[in-house]
Enzyme design. Sequence first.
Site, PDB file in Angstrom:
ATOM      1  N   THR A  18       0.837  -1.204   0.000  1.00 29.39           N
ATOM      2  CA  THR A  18       0.000   0.000   0.000  1.00 29.39           C
ATOM      3  C   THR A  18       0.872   1.255   0.000  1.00 29.39           C
ATOM      4  OG1 THR A  18      -1.590  -1.237   1.351  1.00 29.39           O
ATOM      5  CG2 THR A  18      -1.928   1.121   1.185  1.00 29.39           C
ATOM      6  N   ARG A  22       7.831  -2.618   2.654  1.00 25.98           N
ATOM      7  CA  ARG A  22       7.994  -2.730   4.112  1.00 25.98           C
ATOM      8  C   ARG A  22       8.354  -4.154   4.460  1.00 25.98           C
ATOM      9  NH1 ARG A  22       2.980   0.921   6.375  1.00 25.98           N
ATOM     10  NH2 ARG A  22       3.643   2.768   5.219  1.00 25.98           N
ATOM     11  N   HIS A 114       3.722   3.508  10.881  1.00 26.08           N
ATOM     12  CA  HIS A 114       3.277   3.275  12.253  1.00 26.08           C
ATOM     13  C   HIS A 114       3.769   1.938  12.790  1.00 26.08           C
ATOM     14  CE1 HIS A 114       0.709   1.631   9.257  1.00 26.08           C
ATOM     15  NE2 HIS A 114       0.277   0.731  10.120  1.00 26.08           N
ATOM     16  N   LYS A 126      10.119   4.040   0.321  1.00 29.99           N
ATOM     17  CA  LYS A 126       9.148   4.351  -0.731  1.00 29.99           C
ATOM     18  C   LYS A 126       9.695   5.467  -1.608  1.00 29.99           C
ATOM     19  CE  LYS A 126       6.462   7.163   2.487  1.00 29.99           C
ATOM     20  NZ  LYS A 126       5.170   7.684   2.882  1.00 29.99           N
ATOM     21  N   ASP A 282       2.676  11.278   9.054  1.00 29.53           N
ATOM     22  CA  ASP A 282       1.588  11.562   8.118  1.00 29.53           C
ATOM     23  C   ASP A 282       0.213  11.231   8.684  1.00 29.53           C
ATOM     24  OD1 ASP A 282       1.952   8.837   7.934  1.00 29.53           O
ATOM     25  OD2 ASP A 282       2.256   8.790   5.757  1.00 29.53           O
ATOM     26  N   ARG A 283       0.162  10.454   9.765  1.00 28.11           N
ATOM     27  CA  ARG A 283      -1.138  10.144  10.357  1.00 28.11           C
ATOM     28  C   ARG A 283      -1.452  11.095  11.507  1.00 28.11           C
ATOM     29  NH1 ARG A 283      -2.254   3.740  10.541  1.00 28.11           N
ATOM     30  NH2 ARG A 283      -1.593   3.301   8.414  1.00 28.11           N
ATOM     31  N   THR A 345      -7.829   2.205  -1.186  1.00 30.04           N
ATOM     32  CA  THR A 345      -6.945   2.525  -0.066  1.00 30.04           C
ATOM     33  C   THR A 345      -5.537   2.806  -0.588  1.00 30.04           C
ATOM     34  OG1 THR A 345      -8.207   1.218   1.490  1.00 30.04           O
ATOM     35  CG2 THR A 345      -5.880   1.538   2.002  1.00 30.04           C
ATOM     36  N   GLU A 364      -8.540   9.384   4.799  1.00 31.64           N
ATOM     37  CA  GLU A 364      -8.731   7.952   4.922  1.00 31.64           C
ATOM     38  C   GLU A 364      -9.055   7.605   6.369  1.00 31.64           C
ATOM     39  OE1 GLU A 364      -6.135   5.397   2.233  1.00 31.64           O
ATOM     40  OE2 GLU A 364      -4.754   6.876   3.020  1.00 31.64           O
ATOM     41  N   SER A 366      -7.794   5.369   7.972  1.00 34.53           N
ATOM     42  CA  SER A 366      -6.572   4.927   8.639  1.00 34.53           C
ATOM     43  C   SER A 366      -5.800   6.121   9.218  1.00 34.53           C
ATOM     44  CB  SER A 366      -5.706   4.150   7.656  1.00 34.53           C
ATOM     45  OG  SER A 366      -5.455   4.931   6.505  1.00 34.53           O
ATOM     46  N   ARG A 497      -8.994  -6.601   7.693  1.00 35.95           N
ATOM     47  CA  ARG A 497      -9.670  -5.410   8.206  1.00 35.95           C
ATOM     48  C   ARG A 497     -11.156  -5.506   7.851  1.00 35.95           C
ATOM     49  NH1 ARG A 497      -5.276  -2.678   9.709  1.00 35.95           N
ATOM     50  NH2 ARG A 497      -3.644  -2.026   8.255  1.00 35.95           N
TER      51      ARG A 497
HETATM   52  C1  G16 Z   1      -0.579   3.579   4.409  1.00 36.74           C
HETATM   53  C2  G16 Z   1      -1.140   4.242   3.197  1.00 36.74           C
HETATM   54  C3  G16 Z   1      -2.563   4.637   3.446  1.00 36.74           C
HETATM   55  C4  G16 Z   1      -3.376   3.443   3.903  1.00 36.74           C
HETATM   56  C5  G16 Z   1      -2.720   2.832   5.124  1.00 36.74           C
HETATM   57  C6  G16 Z   1      -3.375   1.543   5.556  1.00 36.74           C
HETATM   58  O1  G16 Z   1      -0.473   4.497   5.446  1.00 36.74           O
HETATM   59  O2  G16 Z   1      -0.398   5.385   2.855  1.00 36.74           O
HETATM   60  O3  G16 Z   1      -3.074   5.176   2.266  1.00 36.74           O
HETATM   61  O4  G16 Z   1      -4.672   3.822   4.206  1.00 36.74           O
HETATM   62  O5  G16 Z   1      -1.389   2.519   4.832  1.00 36.74           O
HETATM   63  O6  G16 Z   1      -3.227   0.609   4.559  1.00 36.74           O
HETATM   64  P1  G16 Z   1      -3.590  -0.906   4.770  1.00 36.74           P
HETATM   65  O7  G16 Z   1      -5.032  -0.907   5.197  1.00 36.74           O
HETATM   66  O8  G16 Z   1      -3.355  -1.525   3.434  1.00 36.74           O
HETATM   67  O9  G16 Z   1      -2.706  -1.445   5.870  1.00 36.74           O
HETATM   68  P2  G16 Z   1       0.875   4.645   6.249  1.00 36.74           P
HETATM   69  O10 G16 Z   1       0.595   5.702   7.263  1.00 36.74           O
HETATM   70  O11 G16 Z   1       1.109   3.271   6.840  1.00 36.74           O
HETATM   71  O12 G16 Z   1       1.896   5.012   5.231  1.00 36.74           O
END
Ligand code: G16
Length: 544
Positions: A18, A22, A114, A126, A282-283, A345, A364, A366, A497
């Site tokens: 996503t 990672r 996170h 990334k 970013d969150r 997503t 989002e 999330s 999820r």
């Molecule tokens: C990333 C993406 C987001 C996504 C989130 C959760 O966030 O940038 O767009 O909503 O993961 O994704 P998933 O549901 O596939 O785990 P971050 O903050 O982890 O970079």
Amino acid sequence: MAATQVSTTPFDGQKPGTSGLRKKVKTFQQPHYLENFVQAIFDTQRGLAGGTLVLGGDGRFYNREAIQTILRMAAANGVARALVGQGGILSTPAASCIIRKYQAQGGIILSASHNPGGPDEDFGIKFNIDAGGPAPESVTNAIFERTASIDRYLISDAGAVDLDAVGEQALDNMQVQVLDPVADYAALMEELFDFNAIHQLFNSGGFRMCFDAMHAVTGPYAVEILENRLGAEPGTVMNGKPLEDFGGGHPDPNLLHAHDLVALTQGAAGLDFGAASDGDGDRNMILGQGFFVTPSDSLAVLAANAHLAPGYKQGIAGVARSMPTSQAADRVAEELGVECFETPTGWKFFGNLLDAGRITLCGEESFGTGSAHVREKDGLWAVLFWLNLLAVKRHSVAEIVREHWRRFGRNFYTRHDYEGVDAAAAGELMDHLRILLPDLPGKRLGALTVEYADDFSYTDPIDGSTAAHQGIRVGFAGGSRIVFRLSGTGTQGATLRVYIERYEPDPALHDQPVQEALAPLIVTARELAQIEARTGRREPDVIT
Ligand code: G16
């Protein structure tokens, strides 16, 4: 110093998820693993040779080492200039800001967001494009394809760059500029928000807040902006020192992992405002006294009130939300008469809409909210936006949200996560749901009738690209929904999820506890997907 060509062979599974690649730190530490992926970026992103590359990370374990390697590879691959955050630090939104401001050809951001950090935990990388946002799938696919056939990488044998000294250095023919990671970002925030009004809010007595940086990257940003520029009391920022292992914590700003902050907002003496951000900044999580604002509601409230912040006083062009995010923002867009988009997503799906000026705000479930000011979601931006609203309205967080619900109705919303599930079992659960889809419309499940059921597919309105299999949607008459997806950001097994939503227009029913209000739908979701039978889990690991 000379650029050396090193022979290598491909690794399996270097496919970005996503948000980038990672993996466990130990995976990245294997000889050539990081180098292969980085070389695949240079081999496919030709504009970087002779151009400018932005580089930084969230400060987690292995950040500094990876930055030195990438700098030596950038020099060997002909990058003319590298802009690096001091100490190797750049929050994700700050990196996006810097890419745009200095018109760089792209950026490499090192973060597993996170996810926990440390020698046995997670690392990530990334690539962001010249517009400042996460690479679209066409780019990540090209990088992934290249990793499958890579047979050599280029690296300089020059010594280490001093990452702590702000200023210019040379690495072979490449100019390395070590930047203050906060300055450009803080200047952008000053353009968007009413710093005088927020300063007054902080200094007119009575208002008490805390920002939890969770020992992650936002500490220095929050101290500079909230305490130094806006005059919040010293100590307003808690856990402000970035640590390689985030102090042993899980830098995920939600009710579970930011529990210390949540506790400070509870009870009669609770803080008026609490906020937190994640590993790479970013969150965001927004709390009022005894009150949690869901990220979906936060997007809707910001959209409805955007005109109160100077940077958005002209109004907004449109709104977008990821598919599993609640439909609260849709109602605001409808009333404002602006476009509303439902995307898969992943922040990368907002990029084209932002570039084309079709949307101003996006978010989002999330814990991500953002706008056209950069091309990433932005934790501190969301916090400042809320502070701007509080400073102008002089109402509490709870009052602002309750007033919003009275006006637009309430979308009760929860997400249930089943983590570390056996990957094969999770895949079979999704397959089982796909098989059920054609027969669901018209059926009664519990007290509700299914209106539509599909495997979400998105066609980008700007470039026509499509993304299929983005999650199972089951929509009911009256606006309730259940969504099932497998996470694309985990590093162990699969994370299922389940997103559950119910629309309630009647203000007399807005104060029910969320899990209670959604209880029948939760049961329906578990039964429909046969969660316990297929995963062995009775209850989710995390409820947000
Ligand atoms: C990333 C993406 C987001 C996504 C989130 C959760 O966030 O940038 O767009 O909503 O993961 O994704 P998933 O549901 O596939 O785990 P971050 O903050 O982890 O970079």
